[in-house]
Scaffold this motif. Structure first.
Motif, PDB file in Angstrom:
ATOM      1  N   LYS A   1     -63.613  -6.584  22.123  1.00 36.79           N
ATOM      2  CA  LYS A   1     -65.549  -5.993  21.431  1.00 36.79           C
ATOM      3  C   LYS A   1     -66.061  -7.248  21.874  1.00 36.79           C
ATOM      4  O   LYS A   1     -65.334  -8.322  21.898  1.00 36.79           O
ATOM      5  CB  LYS A   1     -65.474  -5.574  20.406  1.00 36.79           C
ATOM      6  N   PRO A   2     -66.866  -7.269  22.480  1.00 39.16           N
ATOM      7  CA  PRO A   2     -67.996  -8.427  23.065  1.00 39.16           C
ATOM      8  C   PRO A   2     -67.916  -9.060  21.544  1.00 39.16           C
ATOM      9  O   PRO A   2     -68.495  -8.740  20.603  1.00 39.16           O
ATOM     10  CB  PRO A   2     -69.078  -8.133  24.193  1.00 39.16           C
ATOM     11  N   ALA A   3     -68.437 -10.583  22.401  1.00 37.76           N
ATOM     12  CA  ALA A   3     -68.825 -11.406  20.840  1.00 37.76           C
ATOM     13  C   ALA A   3     -70.386 -11.353  21.060  1.00 37.76           C
ATOM     14  O   ALA A   3     -71.527 -11.006  21.721  1.00 37.76           O
ATOM     15  CB  ALA A   3     -68.832 -12.882  21.001  1.00 37.76           C
ATOM     16  N   ARG A   4     -70.860 -11.833  19.641  1.00 36.48           N
ATOM     17  CA  ARG A   4     -71.986 -11.643  19.042  1.00 36.48           C
ATOM     18  C   ARG A   4     -71.981 -13.126  19.581  1.00 36.48           C
ATOM     19  O   ARG A   4     -71.954 -14.234  18.364  1.00 36.48           O
ATOM     20  CB  ARG A   4     -72.255 -11.992  17.807  1.00 36.48           C
ATOM     21  N   ARG A   5     -73.200 -13.117  19.929  1.00 36.99           N
ATOM     22  CA  ARG A   5     -73.906 -14.627  20.271  1.00 36.99           C
ATOM     23  C   ARG A   5     -75.175 -14.960  19.265  1.00 36.99           C
ATOM     24  O   ARG A   5     -76.103 -14.574  19.572  1.00 36.99           O
ATOM     25  CB  ARG A   5     -73.984 -15.099  21.990  1.00 36.99           C
ATOM     26  N   VAL A   6     -74.751 -15.752  18.958  1.00 38.28           N
ATOM     27  CA  VAL A   6     -75.698 -16.799  17.813  1.00 38.28           C
ATOM     28  C   VAL A   6     -75.393 -18.472  18.303  1.00 38.28           C
ATOM     29  O   VAL A   6     -74.966 -19.320  18.953  1.00 38.28           O
ATOM     30  CB  VAL A   6     -75.567 -16.753  16.636  1.00 38.28           C
TER      31      VAL A   6
ATOM     32  N   THR B   1     -57.732 -20.258  36.348  1.00 34.16           N
ATOM     33  CA  THR B   1     -56.339 -21.815  36.535  1.00 34.16           C
ATOM     34  C   THR B   1     -55.824 -21.689  35.140  1.00 34.16           C
ATOM     35  O   THR B   1     -54.787 -21.759  35.152  1.00 34.16           O
ATOM     36  CB  THR B   1     -58.008 -22.746  36.467  1.00 34.16           C
ATOM     37  N   LEU B   2     -56.555 -20.800  34.213  1.00 37.36           N
ATOM     38  CA  LEU B   2     -55.602 -20.984  32.582  1.00 37.36           C
ATOM     39  C   LEU B   2     -54.257 -19.613  32.817  1.00 37.36           C
ATOM     40  O   LEU B   2     -53.859 -20.292  32.300  1.00 37.36           O
ATOM     41  CB  LEU B   2     -56.630 -20.542  31.802  1.00 37.36           C
ATOM     42  N   LEU B   3     -54.904 -18.853  33.776  1.00 37.22           N
ATOM     43  CA  LEU B   3     -53.238 -17.456  33.497  1.00 37.22           C
ATOM     44  C   LEU B   3     -52.916 -18.107  34.408  1.00 37.22           C
ATOM     45  O   LEU B   3     -51.597 -17.351  34.165  1.00 37.22           O
ATOM     46  CB  LEU B   3     -54.097 -16.483  34.359  1.00 37.22           C
ATOM     47  N   GLY B   4     -52.831 -18.741  35.442  1.00 38.58           N
ATOM     48  CA  GLY B   4     -51.836 -19.518  36.170  1.00 38.58           C
ATOM     49  C   GLY B   4     -50.902 -20.886  35.234  1.00 38.58           C
ATOM     50  O   GLY B   4     -50.062 -20.378  36.269  1.00 38.58           O
ATOM     51  N   ILE B   5     -51.615 -20.848  34.381  1.00 37.77           N
ATOM     52  CA  ILE B   5     -50.893 -22.449  33.867  1.00 37.77           C
ATOM     53  C   ILE B   5     -50.117 -21.801  32.753  1.00 37.77           C
ATOM     54  O   ILE B   5     -48.815 -22.007  32.911  1.00 37.77           O
ATOM     55  CB  ILE B   5     -51.954 -23.543  33.201  1.00 37.77           C
TER      56      ILE B   5
ATOM     57  N   THR C   1     -44.155 -14.521  31.781  1.00 39.66           N
ATOM     58  CA  THR C   1     -43.286 -14.111  32.344  1.00 39.66           C
ATOM     59  C   THR C   1     -44.255 -12.731  31.937  1.00 39.66           C
ATOM     60  O   THR C   1     -43.789 -11.501  32.965  1.00 39.66           O
ATOM     61  CB  THR C   1     -42.008 -13.959  32.731  1.00 39.66           C
ATOM     62  N   ASP C   2     -44.142 -12.407  30.579  1.00 37.88           N
ATOM     63  CA  ASP C   2     -44.802 -11.344  29.822  1.00 37.88           C
ATOM     64  C   ASP C   2     -46.460 -10.953  30.313  1.00 37.88           C
ATOM     65  O   ASP C   2     -47.067 -11.320  30.322  1.00 37.88           O
ATOM     66  CB  ASP C   2     -44.877 -11.169  28.281  1.00 37.88           C
ATOM     67  N   GLN C   3     -46.319  -9.995  31.235  1.00 34.99           N
ATOM     68  CA  GLN C   3     -47.709  -9.924  32.307  1.00 34.99           C
ATOM     69  C   GLN C   3     -48.001  -9.069  31.295  1.00 34.99           C
ATOM     70  O   GLN C   3     -49.856  -8.774  31.514  1.00 34.99           O
ATOM     71  CB  GLN C   3     -47.201  -9.377  33.801  1.00 34.99           C
ATOM     72  N   ARG C   4     -47.780  -8.295  30.611  1.00 33.31           N
ATOM     73  CA  ARG C   4     -48.797  -7.013  29.145  1.00 33.31           C
ATOM     74  C   ARG C   4     -49.579  -8.117  28.787  1.00 33.31           C
ATOM     75  O   ARG C   4     -50.781  -8.681  27.822  1.00 33.31           O
ATOM     76  CB  ARG C   4     -48.458  -6.195  28.463  1.00 33.31           C
ATOM     77  N   PHE C   5     -48.799  -9.057  28.228  1.00 40.22           N
ATOM     78  CA  PHE C   5     -49.443  -9.940  27.386  1.00 40.22           C
ATOM     79  C   PHE C   5     -50.593 -11.453  27.886  1.00 40.22           C
ATOM     80  O   PHE C   5     -51.054 -11.934  27.303  1.00 40.22           O
ATOM     81  CB  PHE C   5     -48.441 -11.074  26.562  1.00 40.22           C
TER      82      PHE C   5
ATOM     83  N   GLY D   1     -56.064 -12.133  29.677  1.00 37.87           N
ATOM     84  CA  GLY D   1     -56.866 -12.137  30.183  1.00 37.87           C
ATOM     85  C   GLY D   1     -58.574 -11.040  29.604  1.00 37.87           C
ATOM     86  O   GLY D   1     -59.995 -11.377  30.416  1.00 37.87           O
ATOM     87  N   GLN D   2     -58.234  -9.923  29.542  1.00 42.30           N
ATOM     88  CA  GLN D   2     -59.260  -9.324  28.218  1.00 42.30           C
ATOM     89  C   GLN D   2     -60.101  -9.995  27.282  1.00 42.30           C
ATOM     90  O   GLN D   2     -61.327  -9.720  27.021  1.00 42.30           O
ATOM     91  CB  GLN D   2     -58.383  -8.170  27.799  1.00 42.30           C
ATOM     92  N   PHE D   3     -59.176 -11.240  26.489  1.00 46.48           N
ATOM     93  CA  PHE D   3     -60.417 -11.584  25.830  1.00 46.48           C
ATOM     94  C   PHE D   3     -61.178 -11.882  26.036  1.00 46.48           C
ATOM     95  O   PHE D   3     -62.692 -12.439  25.941  1.00 46.48           O
ATOM     96  CB  PHE D   3     -59.171 -12.188  24.143  1.00 46.48           C
ATOM     97  N   LEU D   4     -60.695 -13.436  27.461  1.00 50.66           N
ATOM     98  CA  LEU D   4     -61.516 -14.490  28.366  1.00 50.66           C
ATOM     99  C   LEU D   4     -62.613 -13.139  28.878  1.00 50.66           C
ATOM    100  O   LEU D   4     -63.566 -13.841  29.079  1.00 50.66           O
ATOM    101  CB  LEU D   4     -60.519 -14.557  29.526  1.00 50.66           C
TER     102      LEU D   4
END
Length: 597
Positions: A68-73, A156-160, A166-170, A175-178
């Motif tokens: 879920k999206p974060a609540r911004r404060v 860039t982060l996911l590339g690093i 090498t686990d693409q699901r992980f 990436g979903q969190f980001l």
């Protein structure tokens, strides 16, 4: 195996099904009061139990989990501006902690020793200890990355991370969190870059990202490093020869004036050439996105390093180095790093000691780094207790409704929090004297207002010895105990701490079983009615002081000194509805709880 940077890791996603990892994550974040702050779904840790964990594991197995999206404060910063903070839902926070455990196991062994932020057994103090060892530094390069946490590039982060994972699901889950976005004023915003400050994953992801900067600096240091030692100073060698000859003449004539004059002169002459072009050193320390580079070389070399650093950040990491805040400063002047002022000492500390040959005189330091408490920081802290210009403490009316012991403990916690962080400062004793005089005066006047007495009478009643002032209070066992007010730096811890936030308060959780809550939850038994059927939920309170003891369940939590209570769904619903009574309890609650520990 993780210590080898070339090793790659696959099949990490199935590790998210490990129930023990989830229990470790639950136990780690459960004591945090922030868990009772609701996310966008309006839910908190209250009521979350084994059933929630099993549901989340099922969602991960069936690939239907979506963060879920974060609540911004916004929270105030020290400079008066606002810092955006993202509050994730408890479900996401729990899973992020599990992912954090896995990422730390992979990356922590390969992180640079120069990195100190958000790492186990490292803190601001360990970073400052490294700064103190940067002796002889001539130029400082203060690093400042523009809006690092807001501008971190996702691709860039996911590339690093893809270099080792090498686990693409992980990687897709990260990436979903980001890209989960955030909600502010009931409006949804997408996130195309950055990582939310406040999320459990942000610290480890930032270290993975900036580890590339650490590696780049390691190569710069290796290329910059020249010479084993500085050349001897010709003026010092000449004075040493003249002193040796003067000593021989003095033994014959008995006139030691020339020898003593030359010895005094040598104490003011550098033993080595400070401008030696064949001697170069580069030192580097980083805490999160703040870093400091010490250069033993020319200013032109420091400027060239800044240019290469800026180019690397822009091309390789898609980050921008702030020209206004990334300064090159002579080490004779003060620089600010992690709240401390840093300046190079003059290297003229003289040590005199007796030996078989007589009294010896020598210098003990040479251009060492000195850590100082900034004056404005002291003034800002002192204004809470009185007028810093007159250094007279004033009473605090907002504390009069507390007990005397609570007032004393609050003052002590505030003093240790501020002065404890600056325990590494070389001017702590002299600077803290005024602060402690102000806080002590404020405490005595607050207590005098509560007792409707005078400052003199309060001090007289508390004085036990010179400089020692205590309050007497009874413990739960009926024993009388003294609680001492912090009035001197001798009562403070002097040295570094490896806690992440340099907190000097005692960590009482270290004396309790680490898996105590996990065992109670895995027992799958309601601690109120005793049933073992259905899902179990955990009732949380922010702090025990909020419990009034009117309800029977409140008294049980107060007696056991626990902020949690494992309940079945029916008992938990009854608790919130005010229907939970002693009649529904089966047997003695206290004995049943003790049996589950």
């Amino acid at each position: 195996m993780a210590q080898k940077p070339t090793v790659q890791f696959d099949k990490l996603f199935p590790k998210l099904y490990n129930l023990e990892l989830w229990m470790m994550a639950y136990e780690k974040i459960a004591p945090n009061q922030g868990n009772l702050t609701p996310g966008v779904d309006g839910k908190t840790i209250d009521g979350a139990g084994l059933k929630l964990i099993q549901e989340m594991i099922t969602e991960l197995k069936t690939s239907v989990y979506v963060p879920k999206p974060a609540r911004r404060v916004h929270i105030p910063k020290a400079n008066g501006k606002q810092r955006p903070l993202g509050i994730p839902s408890f479900r996401d926070k729990l899973l992020q902690t599990v992912v954090q455990f896995i990422l730390e196991a992979i990356y922590e062994p390969t992180f640079s020793d120069a990195s100190h932020g958000f790492r186990p057994e490292r803190s601001c103090h360990t970073a400052l200890e490294e700064v103190k060892r940067m002796n002889g530094t001539r130029w400082w390069l203060e690093g400042d990355i523009k809006g690092f946490f807001d501008n971190l590039n996702h691709k860039t982060l996911l590339g690093i991370m893809g270099e080792r994972i090498t686990d693409q699901r992980f990687l897709h889950l990260i990436g979903q969190f980001l890209k989960a976005g955030y909600c502010e004023n009931w409006k949804y915003y997408k996130t195309y870059s950055g990582t939310p400050q406040g999320g459990n994953l942000s610290p480890v992801l930032s270290n993975i990202y900036l580890n590339k900067l650490d590696q780049m600096m390691a190569k710069e240091i290796a290329a910059f490093w020249k010479g084993k030692a500085r050349k001897k100073n010709r003026a010092y060698n000449s004075a040493s020869d003249r002193r040796r000859k003067a000593k021989k003449r003095a033994r014959i004539t008995g006139n030691w004036k020339e020898f003593k004059a030359l010895r005094k002169e040598m104490l003011n002459i550098p033993a080595t050439d400070p401008q030696d072009p064949t001697f170069r050193r580069l030192t580097y320390v980083r805490y999160a996105d703040d870093f400091l580079i010490g250069v033993i070389g020319s200013k032109a070399e420091a400027q060239e390093l800044k240019r290469r650093l800026k180019e690397y950040l822009e091309k390789e990491l898609q980050l921008e180095l702030s020209d206004e805040k990334t300064l090159i400063t002579n080490a004779k002047e003060r620089v600010r790093f992690l709240g401390y002022d840093i300046i190079r000492g003059d290297g003229k500390r003289i040590l005199r000691y007796p030996s078989k040959l007589g009294m010896c005189v020598k210098r003990t330091t040479s251009k060492q780094m000195v850590l100082l408490i900034p004056r404005e920081k002291c003034y800002a802290f002192a204004r809470k207790y009185g007028n810093p210009s007159k250094w007279n403490g004033t009473p605090r009316p907002e504390l009069l409704n507390l007990s005397e012991l609570e007032i004393l403990m609050m003052y002590n916690a505030e003093i240790r929090g501020f002065l404890g962080y600056y325990s590494l400062a070389d001017n702590l004793t002299s600077t803290a004297a005024g602060v402690l005089w102000l806080t002590s005066g404020s405490f005595y006047r607050t207590l005098a207002s509560k007792r409707k007495s005078t400052l003199y009478q309060v001090k007289k009643s508390m004085k036990r010895a010179p400089g020692r002032y205590t309050l007497m209070a009874q413990t739960k066992k009926g024993e009388t105990r003294e609680y001492e007010l912090v009035t001197s730096t001798k009562q403070l811890w002097r040295g570094k701490t490896q806690l992440l936030h340099a907190d000097r308060e005692p960590n009482t959780m270290m004396y309790r079983g680490r898996t105590e809550l996990g065992k109670r939850l895995l027992a799958h038994q309601c601690e109120w009615c005793g049933t073992e059927s259905g899902g179990m939920q955990v009732h949380h309170v922010r702090k025990l002081g909020n419990l009034k003891g009117k309800a029977i369940w409140e008294r049980h939590m107060i007696e056991r000194q626990r902020k949690t209570l494992v309940l079945c769904e029916k008992c938990h619903d009854d608790l919130h509805a005010g229907r939970l009574s002693e009649r529904t309890a089966k047997g003695k609650l206290e004995s049943r709880i003790r049996g589950n520990v």
